[in-house]
Design a protein around this motif. Structure first.
Motif, mmCIF file in Angstrom:
data_model
loop_
_atom_site.group_PDB
_atom_site.id
_atom_site.type_symbol
_atom_site.label_atom_id
_atom_site.label_comp_id
_atom_site.label_asym_id
_atom_site.label_seq_id
_atom_site.Cartn_x
_atom_site.Cartn_y
_atom_site.Cartn_z
ATOM 1 N N GLY A 190 0.779 -1.218 0.000
ATOM 2 C CA GLY A 190 0.000 0.000 0.000
ATOM 3 C C GLY A 190 0.814 1.273 0.000
ATOM 4 O O GLY A 190 0.243 2.360 0.011
ATOM 5 N N VAL A 191 2.150 1.149 -0.031
ATOM 6 C CA VAL A 191 3.033 2.313 -0.068
ATOM 7 C C VAL A 191 3.594 2.445 -1.478
ATOM 8 O O VAL A 191 4.052 1.456 -2.063
ATOM 9 C CB VAL A 191 4.173 2.190 0.964
ATOM 10 C CG1 VAL A 191 5.102 3.403 0.893
ATOM 11 C CG2 VAL A 191 3.598 2.047 2.363
ATOM 12 N N PHE A 192 3.608 3.670 -2.030
ATOM 13 C CA PHE A 192 3.991 3.863 -3.422
ATOM 14 C C PHE A 192 4.848 5.116 -3.586
ATOM 15 O O PHE A 192 4.772 6.060 -2.791
ATOM 16 C CB PHE A 192 2.739 4.023 -4.314
ATOM 17 C CG PHE A 192 1.755 2.902 -4.208
ATOM 18 C CD1 PHE A 192 1.914 1.741 -4.948
ATOM 19 C CD2 PHE A 192 0.668 3.007 -3.339
ATOM 20 C CE1 PHE A 192 0.997 0.706 -4.836
ATOM 21 C CE2 PHE A 192 -0.248 1.979 -3.232
ATOM 22 C CZ PHE A 192 -0.089 0.815 -3.982
ATOM 23 N N VAL A 193 5.666 5.071 -4.659
ATOM 24 C CA VAL A 193 6.256 6.279 -5.218
ATOM 25 C C VAL A 193 5.417 6.603 -6.444
ATOM 26 O O VAL A 193 5.452 5.882 -7.439
ATOM 27 C CB VAL A 193 7.733 6.074 -5.605
ATOM 28 C CG1 VAL A 193 8.314 7.371 -6.171
ATOM 29 C CG2 VAL A 193 8.551 5.603 -4.409
ATOM 30 N N ILE A 194 4.631 7.662 -6.377
ATOM 31 C CA ILE A 194 3.599 7.881 -7.392
ATOM 32 C C ILE A 194 4.180 8.187 -8.757
ATOM 33 O O ILE A 194 3.722 7.686 -9.788
ATOM 34 C CB ILE A 194 2.647 9.007 -6.941
ATOM 35 C CG1 ILE A 194 1.871 8.559 -5.702
ATOM 36 C CG2 ILE A 194 1.683 9.403 -8.061
ATOM 37 C CD1 ILE A 194 0.905 9.600 -5.164
ATOM 38 N N ASP A 243 1.391 6.654 1.442
ATOM 39 C CA ASP A 243 0.845 5.474 2.106
ATOM 40 C C ASP A 243 -0.680 5.473 1.960
ATOM 41 O O ASP A 243 -1.382 6.252 2.603
ATOM 42 C CB ASP A 243 1.251 5.473 3.580
ATOM 43 C CG ASP A 243 0.937 4.150 4.270
ATOM 44 O OD1 ASP A 243 0.147 3.367 3.716
ATOM 45 O OD2 ASP A 243 1.480 3.935 5.360
ATOM 46 N N SER A 244 -1.187 4.577 1.108
ATOM 47 C CA SER A 244 -2.635 4.507 0.879
ATOM 48 C C SER A 244 -3.367 3.876 2.055
ATOM 49 O O SER A 244 -4.590 3.989 2.159
ATOM 50 C CB SER A 244 -2.918 3.704 -0.395
ATOM 51 O OG SER A 244 -2.452 2.367 -0.260
ATOM 52 N N ASN A 245 -2.636 3.219 2.948
ATOM 53 C CA ASN A 245 -3.275 2.577 4.099
ATOM 54 C C ASN A 245 -3.762 3.605 5.111
ATOM 55 O O ASN A 245 -4.787 3.421 5.764
ATOM 56 C CB ASN A 245 -2.299 1.622 4.783
ATOM 57 C CG ASN A 245 -1.835 0.522 3.849
ATOM 58 O OD1 ASN A 245 -2.641 -0.178 3.252
ATOM 59 N ND2 ASN A 245 -0.517 0.383 3.705
ATOM 60 N N THR A 246 -3.022 4.669 5.260
ATOM 61 C CA THR A 246 -3.363 5.667 6.271
ATOM 62 C C THR A 246 -3.987 6.915 5.678
ATOM 63 O O THR A 246 -4.699 7.641 6.371
ATOM 64 C CB THR A 246 -2.103 6.070 7.049
ATOM 65 O OG1 THR A 246 -1.178 6.708 6.141
ATOM 66 C CG2 THR A 246 -1.429 4.854 7.664
ATOM 67 N N GLY A 247 -3.692 7.160 4.387
ATOM 68 C CA GLY A 247 -4.198 8.375 3.763
ATOM 69 C C GLY A 247 -3.624 9.627 4.380
ATOM 70 O O GLY A 247 -4.173 10.724 4.227
ATOM 71 N N GLY A 248 -2.495 9.469 5.094
ATOM 72 C CA GLY A 248 -1.876 10.605 5.758
ATOM 73 C C GLY A 248 -1.009 11.410 4.812
ATOM 74 O O GLY A 248 -0.982 11.189 3.592
#
Length: 324
Positions: free
Chosen positions: A46-50, A95-100
């Motif tokens: 769920g973590v990315f370099v966009i 981090d798409s898991n937290t949306g932070g």
């Protein structure tokens, strides 16, 4: 005390957040085995370099962050950077898991070990061994007994040092620039003392066996401080005081200011009766030649109105070299 505790807590939480987004990272420096370095991120689910623009580079001679240049390229999902340029890189993670808020992580791609030969202290006087050479070195993987240069992710970080880090050095002297009659000298430090005129080289080796050298460099003597001409005129009458001494000097290192050299007239009792230096210029001293920065251009001075006696003329240059 409460403010300090809170600060530590904030820093800890920030670091924990970033580290939890990266399962592992591999950083390959640029060295004698690898022309291309890389940073490989194994990101958590769920973590990315966009996009590619999330990577930036900071040159050695700048404090600004710039877009990566043509010396670098990225993998298709942007989680691995390959580069032929060493230095600092940073990447922004989402981090798409937290949306932070996005987090930025900085990595360092080590440079190949690189040495320069600097003459820290010149040879003071012709023919002596008062020189000091230094070998400023950066890059490579330094020997680090306490492993302080590796952060909590296992990434090489040369700014995190405790003072026990080092390279190994081997100094050499030869009879010419080609390394003839090679002789190993000195110990394994970046400084060589008691240097006389000659041809010197140093080989620096890092912890993974990579080395660098500049080749032999010539270290010169200063020009010898010499009295080219010394003449005198006797007093004209009994108990007179119209004796004269003329001195022509060259070489050494001049003061490059209001005088070329220091001059002293010393009698048989070792007393200075006339002088020209930074403290006193005797009234009977005359500067005959023009001041010049070049040690090859002669200096000519005169001491007049001297009494009867036996005198020595002492000349000192800006490095304390003396001739009499």
């Amino acid at each position: 005390m409460r403010k300090i505790s809170l600060l530590f807590l904030v820093l800890f939480c920030f670091n924990f957040s970033v580290f939890s987004q990266i399962d592992s990272v591999i950083v390959q420096g640029i060295d004698c085995y690898n022309d291309t370095g890389y940073i490989k991120l194994n990101l958590s689910s769920g973590v990315f370099v966009i996009e590619a623009d999330e990577w930036e580079y900071q040159p050695y001679d700048s404090t600004s962050w710039l877009p990566i240049d043509s010396n670098s390229f990225l993998s298709s999902n942007y989680d691995t950077l390959y580069t032929t340029t060493c230095g600092k890189y940073r990447v922004t993670l989402f981090d798409s898991n937290t949306g932070g808020l996005p987090d930025t992580v900085i990595f360092f791609v080590p440079c190949a070990v690189t040495v320069g030969l600097g003459q820290q202290e010149k040879i003071r006087c012709f023919g002596d061994s008062s020189g000091v050479l230094t070998a400023p070195t950066f890059g490579g993987i330094i020997f680090d007994p306490d492993s302080s240069t590796y952060d909590s992710l296992g990434v090489y970080s040369p700014n995190d040092t405790t003072g026990d880090e080092f390279y190994t050095y081997q100094w050499f002297i030869s009879s010419n620039l080609l390394g003839a009659n090679l002789l190993a000298i000195g110990d394994s430090t970046n400084s060589l003392n008691n240097v006389s005129a000659g041809f010197y080289n140093v080989v620096v080796t890092d912890a993974i066996g990579c080395s660098d050298t500049l080749g032999f460099r010539r270290i010169n003597n200063p020009y010898p401080l010499v009295i080219d001409t010394l003449s005198s005129s006797n007093i004209s009458c009994y108990q007179g005081q119209d004796g004269n001494v003329n001195v022509v000097v060259s070489g050494g290192r001049k003061f490059h200011s209001t005088r070329n050299y220091n001059y002293y007239i010393v009698n048989s009792n070792n007393d200075t009766i006339s002088r020209s230096d930074e403290l006193v210029v005797s009234q009977n001293f005359t500067q005959l030649a023009a001041l010049s920065d070049s040690s090859l251009i002669i200096d000519s001075v005169s001491f007049n109105n001297l009494p009867i006696g036996t005198f020595s003329v002492v000349i000192e240059d800006s490095f304390g070299c003396i001739i009499d």
